[in-house]
Design an enzyme around this catalytic site. Sequence first.
Site, mmCIF file in Angstrom:
data_model
loop_
_atom_site.group_PDB
_atom_site.id
_atom_site.type_symbol
_atom_site.label_atom_id
_atom_site.label_comp_id
_atom_site.label_asym_id
_atom_site.label_seq_id
_atom_site.Cartn_x
_atom_site.Cartn_y
_atom_site.Cartn_z
ATOM 1 N N THR A 22 0.844 -1.197 0.000
ATOM 2 C CA THR A 22 0.000 0.000 0.000
ATOM 3 C C THR A 22 0.877 1.244 0.000
ATOM 4 O O THR A 22 1.874 1.315 0.711
ATOM 5 C CB THR A 22 -0.933 0.025 1.228
ATOM 6 N N PHE A 40 1.099 5.187 0.795
ATOM 7 C CA PHE A 40 0.513 6.226 1.629
ATOM 8 C C PHE A 40 1.114 7.568 1.246
ATOM 9 O O PHE A 40 2.280 7.637 0.835
ATOM 10 C CB PHE A 40 0.814 5.974 3.111
#
Length: 285
Positions: free
Chosen positions: A173, A175
Site C-alpha cells: 500500500t 501512503f
Amino acid sequence: MTDRTISYQGEPGANSHIICAAAFPDWTPLPCPTFEDAFAAVTEGRAQRAMIPIENSIAGRVADIHHLIPTSPLHIVAEHFLPIHFQLMVLPGTKLEAVRTVHSHVHALGQCRRIVRRLGLKAVVAGDTAGAAREIAEIGDPSRAALAPALAAEVYGLEILERDVEDEAHNTTRFVVFSPEPEPVEAGTGPCVTSFVFRVRNIPAALYKALGGFATNGVNMSKLESYMMDGEFTATQFYAEVDGHPEDPGLARALDELGYFSRELRVVGTYPANPFREAARPAAE
C-alpha cells in the site's frame, strides 16, 4: 520539543498505524473513524500531519480519497510504501478446528481468499482490520477469527494461528502524508513526484490537448484518474501524478500547456520520490 501528532484512519493496530509508527517514530498517532476525520484533525489543528493510504498494488485506488483531495486545503509532502501482511488471529488458546468465521475489512478478505477457502471459513466483512481484531477480543467467541496486521494481535491480546496469509507477496500500500503547509523541495536535488488536480473544458479532444505537453516534453505520467463532479456526468475532474519538479524545464512547459487547456489546475504537492518507487519500477524495454 513539543509533542507532534499524526492522524490516520482506523483503529490502533491497523496498517495505517504501523506506517505512522515506522515513518514518524517520535510522533503521537491519532486514530480517526473516517478519512474525513483524519483530514479534519489537521485542518483543525489537532494534528500536524495526516497519513492517508492512496492506492494498493492489488485492490487499486482507495475509495473516497480522490474525492477528498480536490476540496482539501492540505498539501502532500511525502510518500511511503508499506508491504502488507495479514495474520489469522484468534482468542488465546483457540484451536484452528474451532474457528468457523473470519472477520476483516473487505479488502483484506479479498486479499486472503486462499486461506479462507482452504479452511472453509465464512468471511464476514468488518469496517476495519484492527477493528475486527478488537471485536474478536471483546466478544470472546472462539469460533471467530480475524485477519489483521500483527500489531493488532499485540494491541488486543490475540494469538496468531497462521502468519503472512496474504495471497500475493507483492501486496503493498502506498501512503501519502498531508500537511497544512507545503514543504518546498529544491529542484535538482533528487527524484521528485508532483501531484495535481485539474478540470478540462467539456469539449471534444480537450483532454488530449491538455495532456499533449507531457508527451512532447518527455514527462512520465505515473497516474491519471478521473471522477465526476457534483453528480454531473458532464463535469469531469482528474487527479494526476508525474515524475519531476515543476521547475524542471520539461515539466514547467507541460504544466503551462495543461493550464492553458484547463478550467482549473492546482498542484497538490511536490515531494521526494520514495526509494521504494524506483526499486519497484519495471525495467525499460
